[in-house]
Structures are given as C-alpha cells and as structure tokens.
Motif scaffolding. Structure first.
Motif, short mmCIF file in Angstrom:
data_model
loop_
_atom_site.label_atom_id
_atom_site.label_comp_id
_atom_site.label_asym_id
_atom_site.label_seq_id
_atom_site.Cartn_x
_atom_site.Cartn_y
_atom_site.Cartn_z
N CYS A 1 -5.51 7.51 3.06
CA CYS A 1 -5.26 6.07 3.17
C CYS A 1 -4.14 5.68 2.20
O CYS A 1 -4.13 6.11 1.05
N ARG A 2 -3.22 4.85 2.68
CA ARG A 2 -2.14 4.34 1.85
C ARG A 2 -1.76 2.93 2.29
O ARG A 2 -0.61 2.51 2.16
N ASP A 3 -2.73 2.22 2.81
CA ASP A 3 -2.47 0.88 3.33
C ASP A 3 -1.95 -0.07 2.25
O ASP A 3 -1.07 -0.88 2.51
N GLY B 1 -3.00 17.79 -4.04
CA GLY B 1 -3.55 17.97 -2.70
C GLY B 1 -2.60 17.44 -1.65
O GLY B 1 -1.47 17.05 -1.93
N ALA B 2 -3.06 17.41 -0.43
CA ALA B 2 -2.24 16.94 0.68
C ALA B 2 -2.15 15.42 0.72
O ALA B 2 -1.26 14.88 1.36
N ASN B 3 -3.09 14.75 0.04
CA ASN B 3 -3.15 13.30 0.11
C ASN B 3 -2.87 12.67 -1.25
O ASN B 3 -3.73 12.68 -2.13
N PRO B 4 -1.67 12.08 -1.44
CA PRO B 4 -1.40 11.40 -2.70
C PRO B 4 -2.26 10.14 -2.85
O PRO B 4 -2.68 9.56 -1.85
N ILE B 5 -2.53 9.74 -4.09
CA ILE B 5 -3.37 8.57 -4.33
C ILE B 5 -2.53 7.44 -4.92
O ILE B 5 -1.56 7.69 -5.65
#
Length: 188
Positions: A125-127, A144-148
C-alpha cells in the motif's frame, strides 16, 4: 492551546484557538464555502467552548488544498468569515500542489501508526504517498519488495490528502478508531 479544549485540526487561519473560539459566531459560512466539504462543526466531545466552531475532518475523503484550485491559494473559508475568527497573516504563502511547495500556513503534521498501516504489513500500500502533492511522504526501502511510507515533517502542511486516501480502516484487519495516518494539529 486554549485551556480545557482538545486540540483540533482547524481550517487555515484558525491556528490561534482562543481567537477562533472567542470570535466564531457559528454562522457556518466557512462550511458552505469549502469546495471539498472538509470543514465540519466541532462536537461537544471536542470541548464545550469550541462546540460548533469549524474543524477539518479528513476522514470523509476530503482534504484542504487552501482553495488552490478554486481560488489561487486564498482559502475561501477565511474570505467569508464575517468576524475574522479565521484570519491569515497579512503576508503569507500557501502551498502549491503543482510545484510541491509547502508554504507557511500549516494546519498540522501527518503521523503514521506502524501498528495499523497496511504498508508495514508488507501489502504494498502506498495510497498516502500517492495522494501527497507536497513530497511530505516518502518511501523507504526496508530490504523487501514493498517500501514503507514515512512523513517528512518539514514538508508537511497538514492538508489531509494522505489521511483522506488511507484505506486502513476499510481494508485492515486490526481494529482501530482512526486511520493509520492522521493529521495532528500544530501545538501552540
């Protein structure tokens, strides 16, 4: 802060809580002037003295762009206030979402709760990041594959676009009373 009153996100020009609460006649013109319907009346739970005075509610999918699109960055809520309870300094700059300039009118600062943020659960999620026109939310790679996402406080003007876009309450599995990213008012 005004003694005995909870800090609320106030419309542009409403940062001086004592001035706003004492000057506001509860005429509701600011609610009507807001092109995004982001201004709502404060409730009794928000403090008896400020009841029915204007506050910003970003949980309804609305935000404040300081009427940039409609009025070139001159907030309509301030323009229609008959008592100057909402009042901006004589010289000020507002944010420009087209250039990412924040301006010097600050409503608040966004805060992310990692316990309820979907991105911290590696959902991708990056909304909030996508909704921010000021570069106040950046993504950090945690390997990981998903930046925060994280908030760059000195770029945040508290417009609420990130909070309005947050899906954590509707898509999350953790019970919470507020979204994973919320705008907290500027403390006096």
């Amino acid at each position: 802060r005004y003694a005995g009153h909870n800090p609320l996100n106030r419309p542009p020009g409403g940062a001086d809580e004592a001035h706003l609460v004492s000057g506001c006649i509860r005429c509701e013109r600011c609610y009507e002037a807001c092109p995004r319907q982001a201004i709502v009346p404060a409730k009794i739970e928000d403090g008896l003295l400020g009841m029915r005075s204007p506050m910003l509610d970003f949980n309804t999918g609305n935000y404040c762009d300081f009427c940039y699109e409609e009025n070139g960055g001159n907030p309509l809520c301030v323009a229609v206030c008959p008592t100057a309870a909402l009042e901006l300094p004589a010289t000020y700059t507002v944010g420009n979402p087209e250039t990412g300039e924040t301006g010097d009118i600050i409503i608040g600062t966004a805060e992310i709760d990692p316990r309820t943020c979907l991105a911290y659960r590696m959902t991708g999620c990056r909304d909030c990041y996508d909704a921010c026109n000021y570069g106040a939310i950046e993504l950090k790679d945690e390997g990981g594959a998903n930046p925060i996402p994280y908030v760059v406080e000195d770029k945040c003007n508290g417009c609420g676009a990130c909070q309005a876009a947050c899906l954590s309450l509707s898509s999350g599995s953790i019970k919470s009373s507020e979204r994973a990213i919320v705008v907290r008012p500027v403390e006096a």
